[in-house]
Write a protein that holds these residues in place. Sequence first.
Motif, PDB file in Angstrom:
ATOM      1  N   VAL A  33       0.847  -1.187   0.000  1.00  0.00           N
ATOM      2  CA  VAL A  33       0.000   0.000   0.000  1.00  0.00           C
ATOM      3  C   VAL A  33       0.887   1.244   0.000  1.00  0.00           C
ATOM      4  O   VAL A  33       1.949   1.237   0.620  1.00  0.00           O
ATOM      5  N   ASP A  34       0.453   2.283  -0.732  1.00  0.00           N
ATOM      6  CA  ASP A  34       1.132   3.582  -0.679  1.00  0.00           C
ATOM      7  C   ASP A  34       0.258   4.510   0.169  1.00  0.00           C
ATOM      8  O   ASP A  34      -0.958   4.603  -0.079  1.00  0.00           O
ATOM      9  N   VAL A  35       0.876   5.175   1.123  1.00  0.00           N
ATOM     10  CA  VAL A  35       0.102   6.068   1.999  1.00  0.00           C
ATOM     11  C   VAL A  35       0.826   7.390   2.198  1.00  0.00           C
ATOM     12  O   VAL A  35       2.045   7.468   2.041  1.00  0.00           O
ATOM     13  N   GLU A  36       0.057   8.384   2.607  1.00  0.00           N
ATOM     14  CA  GLU A  36       0.662   9.571   3.202  1.00  0.00           C
ATOM     15  C   GLU A  36       0.893   9.241   4.682  1.00  0.00           C
ATOM     16  O   GLU A  36       0.112   8.492   5.285  1.00  0.00           O
ATOM     17  N   VAL A  37       1.959   9.824   5.245  1.00  0.00           N
ATOM     18  CA  VAL A  37       2.416   9.308   6.540  1.00  0.00           C
ATOM     19  C   VAL A  37       1.556   9.716   7.735  1.00  0.00           C
ATOM     20  O   VAL A  37       1.738   9.198   8.833  1.00  0.00           O
ATOM     21  N   GLY A  38       0.598  10.628   7.526  1.00  0.00           N
ATOM     22  CA  GLY A  38      -0.237  11.037   8.657  1.00  0.00           C
ATOM     23  C   GLY A  38      -1.374  10.070   8.957  1.00  0.00           C
ATOM     24  O   GLY A  38      -2.143  10.288   9.905  1.00  0.00           O
ATOM     25  N   ILE A  39      -1.490   8.982   8.202  1.00  0.00           N
ATOM     26  CA  ILE A  39      -2.595   8.044   8.467  1.00  0.00           C
ATOM     27  C   ILE A  39      -2.292   7.238   9.728  1.00  0.00           C
ATOM     28  O   ILE A  39      -1.151   6.852   9.977  1.00  0.00           O
ATOM     29  N   GLN A  40      -3.326   7.010  10.547  1.00  0.00           N
ATOM     30  CA  GLN A  40      -3.132   6.172  11.727  1.00  0.00           C
ATOM     31  C   GLN A  40      -3.125   4.712  11.279  1.00  0.00           C
ATOM     32  O   GLN A  40      -3.930   4.316  10.426  1.00  0.00           O
ATOM     33  N   TYR A  41      -2.234   3.935  11.874  1.00  0.00           N
ATOM     34  CA  TYR A  41      -2.117   2.545  11.397  1.00  0.00           C
ATOM     35  C   TYR A  41      -3.415   1.765  11.649  1.00  0.00           C
ATOM     36  O   TYR A  41      -3.735   0.851  10.910  1.00  0.00           O
ATOM     37  N   ARG A  42      -4.166   2.164  12.672  1.00  0.00           N
ATOM     38  CA  ARG A  42      -5.431   1.450  12.930  1.00  0.00           C
ATOM     39  C   ARG A  42      -6.456   1.759  11.840  1.00  0.00           C
ATOM     40  O   ARG A  42      -7.198   0.870  11.409  1.00  0.00           O
ATOM     41  N   ASP A  43      -6.502   3.011  11.394  1.00  0.00           N
ATOM     42  CA  ASP A  43      -7.414   3.369  10.296  1.00  0.00           C
ATOM     43  C   ASP A  43      -7.009   2.624   9.034  1.00  0.00           C
ATOM     44  O   ASP A  43      -7.850   2.134   8.280  1.00  0.00           O
ATOM     45  N   PHE A  98      -3.327  -6.931   6.141  1.00  0.00           N
ATOM     46  CA  PHE A  98      -3.058  -6.045   7.276  1.00  0.00           C
ATOM     47  C   PHE A  98      -1.593  -5.616   7.296  1.00  0.00           C
ATOM     48  O   PHE A  98      -0.727  -6.275   6.720  1.00  0.00           O
ATOM     49  N   PHE A  99      -1.368  -4.464   7.987  1.00  0.00           N
ATOM     50  CA  PHE A  99      -0.019  -3.937   8.214  1.00  0.00           C
ATOM     51  C   PHE A  99       0.341  -4.346   9.647  1.00  0.00           C
ATOM     52  O   PHE A  99      -0.280  -3.884  10.605  1.00  0.00           O
ATOM     53  N   PRO A 100       1.339  -5.245   9.823  1.00  0.00           N
ATOM     54  CA  PRO A 100       1.501  -5.887  11.133  1.00  0.00           C
ATOM     55  C   PRO A 100       1.978  -5.030  12.310  1.00  0.00           C
ATOM     56  O   PRO A 100       1.506  -5.242  13.424  1.00  0.00           O
ATOM     57  N   PRO A 101       2.934  -4.080  12.162  1.00  0.00           N
ATOM     58  CA  PRO A 101       3.406  -3.405  13.384  1.00  0.00           C
ATOM     59  C   PRO A 101       2.235  -2.757  14.147  1.00  0.00           C
ATOM     60  O   PRO A 101       1.402  -2.085  13.542  1.00  0.00           O
ATOM     61  N   ASP A 102       2.215  -2.964  15.436  1.00  0.00           N
ATOM     62  CA  ASP A 102       1.007  -2.704  16.210  1.00  0.00           C
ATOM     63  C   ASP A 102       1.362  -2.104  17.568  1.00  0.00           C
ATOM     64  O   ASP A 102       1.282  -2.783  18.585  1.00  0.00           O
ATOM     65  N   PRO A 103       1.777  -0.813  17.603  1.00  0.00           N
ATOM     66  CA  PRO A 103       2.219  -0.264  18.884  1.00  0.00           C
ATOM     67  C   PRO A 103       1.095   0.005  19.890  1.00  0.00           C
ATOM     68  O   PRO A 103       1.375   0.352  21.026  1.00  0.00           O
TER      69      PRO A 103
END
Length: 463
Positions: free
Chosen positions: A111-121, A132-137
Amino acid sequence: MAHPSVTPEDVDLLKTAIGERHVSTGTSNLDLHSKDESYHEPHRPDVVVWPQKTEDVAAVVKLASDRGYAVTPWCAGTSLEGNPIPVEGGIVLDFREMNRILEIREKDLQVDVEVGIQYRDLNNQLRHRGLFFPPDPGAWACIGGMIGNNASGVRTVAYGATRDCVLALEVVMADGEVLHLGSRAIKSSSGYDLLRLMVGSEGTLGIATRATLRLRGLPPEYLTVVSTFPSIHDACEAVSDTIRYGLNPAALELMDRAVVAEINRDQKMSLEEAPMLFLEFHNVNESALESQFELVDGVLREHKAIKIERGIGTDERARLWEVRHAALESIKRNHPGKAVLLVDTCVPISRYAEMVDRANEAVAREGAIGFFWGHAGDGNLHIGLAYDPKDTAAKEVVQRVNRAVVEHSLAVGGTCTGEHGVGIGKLPFVAQEHGAALEYMRRIKKALDPKGILNPGKMLPDL
Ligand SMILES: Cc1cc2nc3c(=O)[nH]c(=O)nc-3n(C[C@H](O)[C@H](O)[C@H](O)COP(=O)(O)OP(=O)(O)OC[C@H]3O[C@@H](n4cnc5c(N)ncnc54)[C@H](O)[C@@H]3O)c2cc1C
């Protein structure tokens, strides 16, 4: 290196370049960007800018470079070591309005994203496509801040940290030039690895604006196992064997009795109040999970597990992860008026039990209040040390405990920070950890940011 304050004329220039609505010198905005979730002292920036596109970031950095202003990137501000606190004032670039998903390439799992997206969104959008994107802080972190700190979390034991899941970055360098690092290939032997250098550099070498992230397929079946032990030492000893026997947990988390009690009290749960390992397994079908469980059950029993609970339903599993993620917040809510210094160290897993024992001794010796938990499968330990922030002696006590645990971690081949980054809090330890390599890190910083404008005061001591 001292940096000048941003002049009113330059604030006007920023308003003209980025748009009046996206620039603020209002007190509440400055205060909101003066502190993260750590115990470190707040410090206000002179001005906050919300860029809308990469060109805005480049324009702001160019101005900062011309004038020598400090410029600090900011995402959700959930750091735990003061990483985004603008200790030298200047400009804060808040990325939360650059939060679009640009392209999902399902077949490439990218996926290409802008960096302000929250990983949960992001994960909420990806779920419908089985990805899914695995890193999960756990906190409401954004991709840019996760890149800044090389964040990890409960699934790192299986899927790696943020650095392992970033394939390409668009980065604004300290002179305002825009670079594209990495590629869409999942491996490469080409050139120096500037991409991996950027990830975890806390915004001190360049500012990421867009990212290409590596995704995983959602596992068809899950198994969650909760196991209690007579002592925290027994729980820790089970960790190394669970990994060593090739059982491939997708999560392997530790909580001591005190943390479980805090969660019960705050979240109205009724978890058994004992040292606990919290494991998750991902596999293709139930029978594969069944075979995995038989082996895990054996390992946990060998290490004196008292109770091994499985067969946890989807809703209960989600709730368990939710309360586990909120452990720090539960402790803070249960102890109003107290600050919490959160220790973050990481050692080889064979030394995990020993580190926890030494840390327990340090807490007892200093008469501190410590809550232990961590991503045990990675050898990563957290201790929440609650103290009265108005009491200088109490602050010194928790800092002594922190120092003792970090120094032990370094002595056994570990690191001063497993995932929270250096920020301000770990500056005293980087010389000890990196030795002669620290000078080479300084040279890299000087080469990429000669005026020292990018997030000054972080990562490297005495710059
Ligand atoms: C309750 C709680 C639980 C947590 N659990 C975990 C955990 O399990 N694992 C873990 O790793 N962390 C954890 N954290 C810490 C924190 O969530 C992570 O460090 C996260 O990566 C910070 O993201 P953020 O969006 O809040 O970034 P910020 O705090 O806003 O910024 C983080 C750093 O990145 C830099 N930065 C921001 N944007 C950019 C950009 N565009 N380009 C370059 N650099 C940038 C900042 O200057 C700063 O140095 C937890 C925090 C809390 C409060």
